[in-house]
Design a protein around this motif. Structure first.
Motif, PDB file in Angstrom:
ATOM      1  N   UNK A  85      -7.259  -1.699  -2.481  1.00 18.57           N
ATOM      2  CA  UNK A  85      -6.810  -0.447  -1.876  1.00 18.57           C
ATOM      3  C   UNK A  85      -6.898   0.703  -2.861  1.00 18.57           C
ATOM      4  N   UNK A  86      -6.537   0.481  -4.117  1.00 19.13           N
ATOM      5  CA  UNK A  86      -6.513   1.555  -5.093  1.00 19.13           C
ATOM      6  C   UNK A  86      -7.887   2.164  -5.318  1.00 19.13           C
ATOM      7  N   UNK A  87      -8.938   1.396  -5.063  1.00 21.02           N
ATOM      8  CA  UNK A  87     -10.283   1.925  -5.228  1.00 21.02           C
ATOM      9  C   UNK A  87     -10.559   3.063  -4.255  1.00 21.02           C
ATOM     10  N   UNK A  88      -9.794   3.120  -3.147  1.00 19.55           N
ATOM     11  CA  UNK A  88     -10.024   4.151  -2.143  1.00 19.55           C
ATOM     12  C   UNK A  88      -9.211   5.414  -2.392  1.00 19.55           C
ATOM     13  N   UNK A  89      -8.338   5.383  -3.385  1.00 23.40           N
ATOM     14  CA  UNK A  89      -7.512   6.537  -3.697  1.00 23.40           C
ATOM     15  C   UNK A  89      -8.095   7.297  -4.878  1.00 23.40           C
ATOM     16  N   UNK A  90      -7.810   8.598  -4.972  1.00 23.85           N
ATOM     17  CA  UNK A  90      -8.221   9.321  -6.174  1.00 23.85           C
ATOM     18  C   UNK A  90      -7.446   8.812  -7.374  1.00 23.85           C
ATOM     19  N   UNK A  91      -8.005   8.892  -8.562  1.00 23.39           N
ATOM     20  CA  UNK A  91      -7.276   8.413  -9.748  1.00 23.39           C
ATOM     21  C   UNK A  91      -6.039   9.256  -9.993  1.00 23.39           C
ATOM     22  N   UNK A  92      -4.979   8.668 -10.529  1.00 23.14           N
ATOM     23  CA  UNK A  92      -3.774   9.453 -10.821  1.00 23.14           C
ATOM     24  C   UNK A  92      -4.033  10.422 -11.962  1.00 23.14           C
ATOM     25  N   UNK A  93      -3.536  11.630 -11.811  1.00 21.80           N
ATOM     26  CA  UNK A  93      -3.656  12.633 -12.863  1.00 21.80           C
ATOM     27  C   UNK A  93      -2.301  12.768 -13.547  1.00 21.80           C
ATOM     28  N   UNK A  94      -2.218  12.330 -14.790  1.00 23.85           N
ATOM     29  CA  UNK A  94      -0.937  12.327 -15.481  1.00 23.85           C
ATOM     30  C   UNK A  94      -0.526  13.710 -15.976  1.00 23.85           C
ATOM     31  N   UNK A  95      -1.310  14.716 -15.641  1.00 25.75           N
ATOM     32  CA  UNK A  95      -0.907  16.101 -15.886  1.00 25.75           C
ATOM     33  C   UNK A  95      -0.289  16.743 -14.645  1.00 25.75           C
ATOM     34  N   UNK A  96      -0.224  15.987 -13.552  1.00 26.31           N
ATOM     35  CA  UNK A  96       0.385  16.468 -12.311  1.00 26.31           C
ATOM     36  C   UNK A  96       1.656  15.661 -12.058  1.00 26.31           C
ATOM     37  N   UNK A  97       2.798  16.332 -12.135  1.00 28.68           N
ATOM     38  CA  UNK A  97       4.105  15.693 -11.978  1.00 28.68           C
ATOM     39  C   UNK A  97       4.745  16.166 -10.677  1.00 28.68           C
ATOM     40  N   UNK A  98       5.593  15.331 -10.087  1.00 35.30           N
ATOM     41  CA  UNK A  98       6.289  15.708  -8.852  1.00 35.30           C
ATOM     42  C   UNK A  98       7.744  15.276  -8.931  1.00 35.30           C
ATOM     43  N   UNK A  99       8.646  16.183  -8.584  1.00 32.64           N
ATOM     44  CA  UNK A  99      10.076  15.861  -8.597  1.00 32.64           C
ATOM     45  C   UNK A  99      10.403  14.981  -7.392  1.00 32.64           C
ATOM     46  N   UNK A 100      11.125  13.893  -7.678  1.00 33.83           N
ATOM     47  CA  UNK A 100      11.348  12.824  -6.691  1.00 33.83           C
ATOM     48  C   UNK A 100      12.833  12.509  -6.596  1.00 33.83           C
ATOM     49  N   UNK A 101      13.339  12.437  -5.349  1.00 31.52           N
ATOM     50  CA  UNK A 101      14.770  12.236  -5.111  1.00 31.52           C
ATOM     51  C   UNK A 101      15.036  10.891  -4.449  1.00 31.52           C
ATOM     52  N   UNK A 102      16.050  10.190  -4.977  1.00 33.29           N
ATOM     53  CA  UNK A 102      16.392   8.848  -4.481  1.00 33.29           C
ATOM     54  C   UNK A 102      17.831   8.823  -3.977  1.00 33.29           C
ATOM     55  N   UNK A 103      18.252   9.930  -3.407  1.00 32.44           N
ATOM     56  CA  UNK A 103      19.649  10.026  -2.963  1.00 32.44           C
ATOM     57  C   UNK A 103      19.816   9.818  -1.463  1.00 32.44           C
ATOM     58  N   UNK A 104      18.777   9.398  -0.740  1.00 35.61           N
ATOM     59  CA  UNK A 104      18.866   9.230   0.705  1.00 35.61           C
ATOM     60  C   UNK A 104      19.301   7.821   1.088  1.00 35.61           C
ATOM     61  N   UNK A 105      20.098   7.730   2.170  1.00 38.45           N
ATOM     62  CA  UNK A 105      20.538   6.422   2.633  1.00 38.45           C
ATOM     63  C   UNK A 105      20.645   6.381   4.142  1.00 38.45           C
ATOM     64  N   UNK A 106      20.588   5.166   4.692  1.00 36.49           N
ATOM     65  CA  UNK A 106      20.798   4.981   6.132  1.00 36.49           C
ATOM     66  C   UNK A 106      21.615   3.718   6.370  1.00 36.49           C
ATOM     67  N   UNK A 107      22.079   3.516   7.598  1.00 37.83           N
ATOM     68  CA  UNK A 107      23.000   2.403   7.859  1.00 37.83           C
ATOM     69  C   UNK A 107      22.437   1.032   7.527  1.00 37.83           C
ATOM     70  N   UNK A 108      21.150   0.803   7.754  1.00 39.10           N
ATOM     71  CA  UNK A 108      20.614  -0.533   7.520  1.00 39.10           C
ATOM     72  C   UNK A 108      20.681  -0.933   6.057  1.00 39.10           C
TER      73      UNK A 108
END
Length: 444
Positions: A85-108
């Protein structure tokens, strides 16, 4: 800042449910533009290995593909060979960063909704506040955001959701996610403890060759001593993980990168005790040394950041003109200041801003996406400033409408925005398109 059913009748119902589920899976998952593989991997199902389909995919409707609002699980094991699968994605650019939040929750996964039920925040002026609604949002149909996620009101601990997020980041060529982090036992005002989610994120990121940096929030009691302890904890617990991001400097050292949110809340003198060589609590030239980026808000913060011993600065806010640091017109001069003083400048770009579902009185700070043009203007400004590295605000800060994560149309009430006339993955594609503009060695 969900999802949760005696004998002959059961057989018929089970069969009907199974057929309906297959139809939902095949019809509802949004696909990315320009033939990029789908974030949920439906185009890759012929390969072999274990992976789950993410929860809460949008369900088909007579008019639009709408997110599920019935709290029922929509999970099915699928086969996928990740290496292929990874062959079909563009390579990761380690000069491009994204802020990511892990504060979401649900009942399950969490026993209740977390953050999706965000309270409506009152204005500080009681006279102004009286003109606006109060209360809390009520998921899954009513969430604390102006857009609706393609994954529905998900849990940040759901492995299938984390996997879908990593897919989307790889589709966008994002190489580094900066995870919002509080020390163990601490959290933001609306959430719960989240440090135990970090290992899940690290493992999933490694699968997709994405790296993880830490965006350290202004936790209670943050000062030079507790910061040293926090960095020590991060390095000792996560530093050996292959997904832990380290940037190779000109001196040959490979150092972790830390974004320090609201860094101005700690005094210049206190930061210097941590970040200046030979200081009382100095972290320099120890096993816990790193690249520390301060938040640039006001112009005067440039000098303060330099005097504090930081290695660079970032701007975070996705609202052009909201602060000195977030104003595109200032980025060239900020970059010159950083170059002259041996600092890294990491401008933060965003697709737009809207938070009126949690701050209904704050429409003056809304920045319309203008069908993607707002985002491209920000990216262009970062390139023109000469920055080699950029941070994206954000991958999934839904409360403030800065997310580039897939969003889908959702009928109301309440009313939701979407990415029309573009597809749900439009902002991933824009990010991918611009990623190559940020390349080369950091000047550090």
């Amino acid at each position: 800042m969900g999802r949760f059913r005696r004998k002959s009748c059961l057989t018929v119902l089970a069969l009907a449910s199974f057929i309906f589920l297959i139809v939902v899976i095949l019809k509802s998952a949004p696909q990315e533009a320009l033939n990029l593989p789908g974030a949920f991997g439906q185009d890759l199902l012929s390969n072999a290995n274990k992976m789950e389909k993410p929860q809460n995919q949008p369900h088909p409707d007579t008019n639009n593909a709408l997110p599920s609002t019935d709290n029922k699980p929509d999970t099915k094991a699928i086969d996928l060979n990740v290496d292929t699968a990874l062959e079909k994605y563009p390579p990761p650019n380690y000069n491009v960063h994204a802020f990511y939040y892990v504060w979401y929750g649900n009942p399950q996964f969490d026993g209740k909704y977390i953050h999706w039920d965000h309270p409506v925040l009152p204005h500080w002026d009681q006279k102004v506040a009286a003109a606006f609604p109060t209360g809390r949002h009520s998921p899954p149909g009513d969430i604390g955001a102006n857009f609706y996620p393609a994954l529905g009101p998900y849990s940040s601990r759901d492995p299938a959701v984390i996997d879908a997020h990593m897919r989307q980041m790889r589709m966008a060529a994002i190489g580094v996610l900066a995870i919002s982090w509080y020390p163990p036992g601490m959290s933001d005002d609306n959430g719960e403890f989240s440090d135990n989610i970090v290992p899940l994120v690290l493992d999933a990121a490694h699968t997709y060759q994405i790296k993880v940096a830490f965006h350290i929030e202004p936790f209670k009691g943050r000062d030079e001593k507790t910061m040293f302890d926090s960095i020590k904890y991060i390095v000792e617990k996560y530093g050996e993980h292959p997904a832990f991001f380290r940037h190779k400097t000109r001196t040959g050292k490979a150092l972790p990168v830390y974004y320090i949110y609201d860094s101005y809340l700690v005094s210049e003198a206190q930061w210097a005790l941590l970040l200046k060589p030979n200081a009382e609590h100095s972290i320099r030239d120890t096993a816990y040394d790193g690249i520390f980026l301060a938040l640039l808000v006001e112009e005067k913060h440039k000098r303060s950041i330099l005097a504090s011993g930081f290695d660079g600065m970032y701007t975070y806010f996705a609202t052009n003109g909201f602060t000195y640091g977030s104003s595109y017109r200032n980025w060239k001069s900020v970059k010159v200041f950083c170059d002259d003083n041996g600092l890294i400048f990491v401008p933060s770009v965003g697709p737009g801003y809207i938070d009126t579902n949690i701050r209904p009185w704050n429409s003056q700070n809304t920045r319309n996406r203008i069908k993607g043009r707002y985002y491209e203007t920000a990216l262009s400004a970062a390139v023109e400033a000469g920055s080699r590295v950029v941070s994206v605000t954000s991958f999934n800060e839904w409360h403030e409408g800065t997310q580039i994560e897939m969003a889908v149309p959702k009928s109301g009430p309440p009313a939701y925005l979407d990415y029309s006339p573009h597809k749900p993955g439009a902002y991933l594609e824009i990010t991918r398109k611009w990623a190559d503009k940020f390349s080369g060695e950091w000047l550090f």
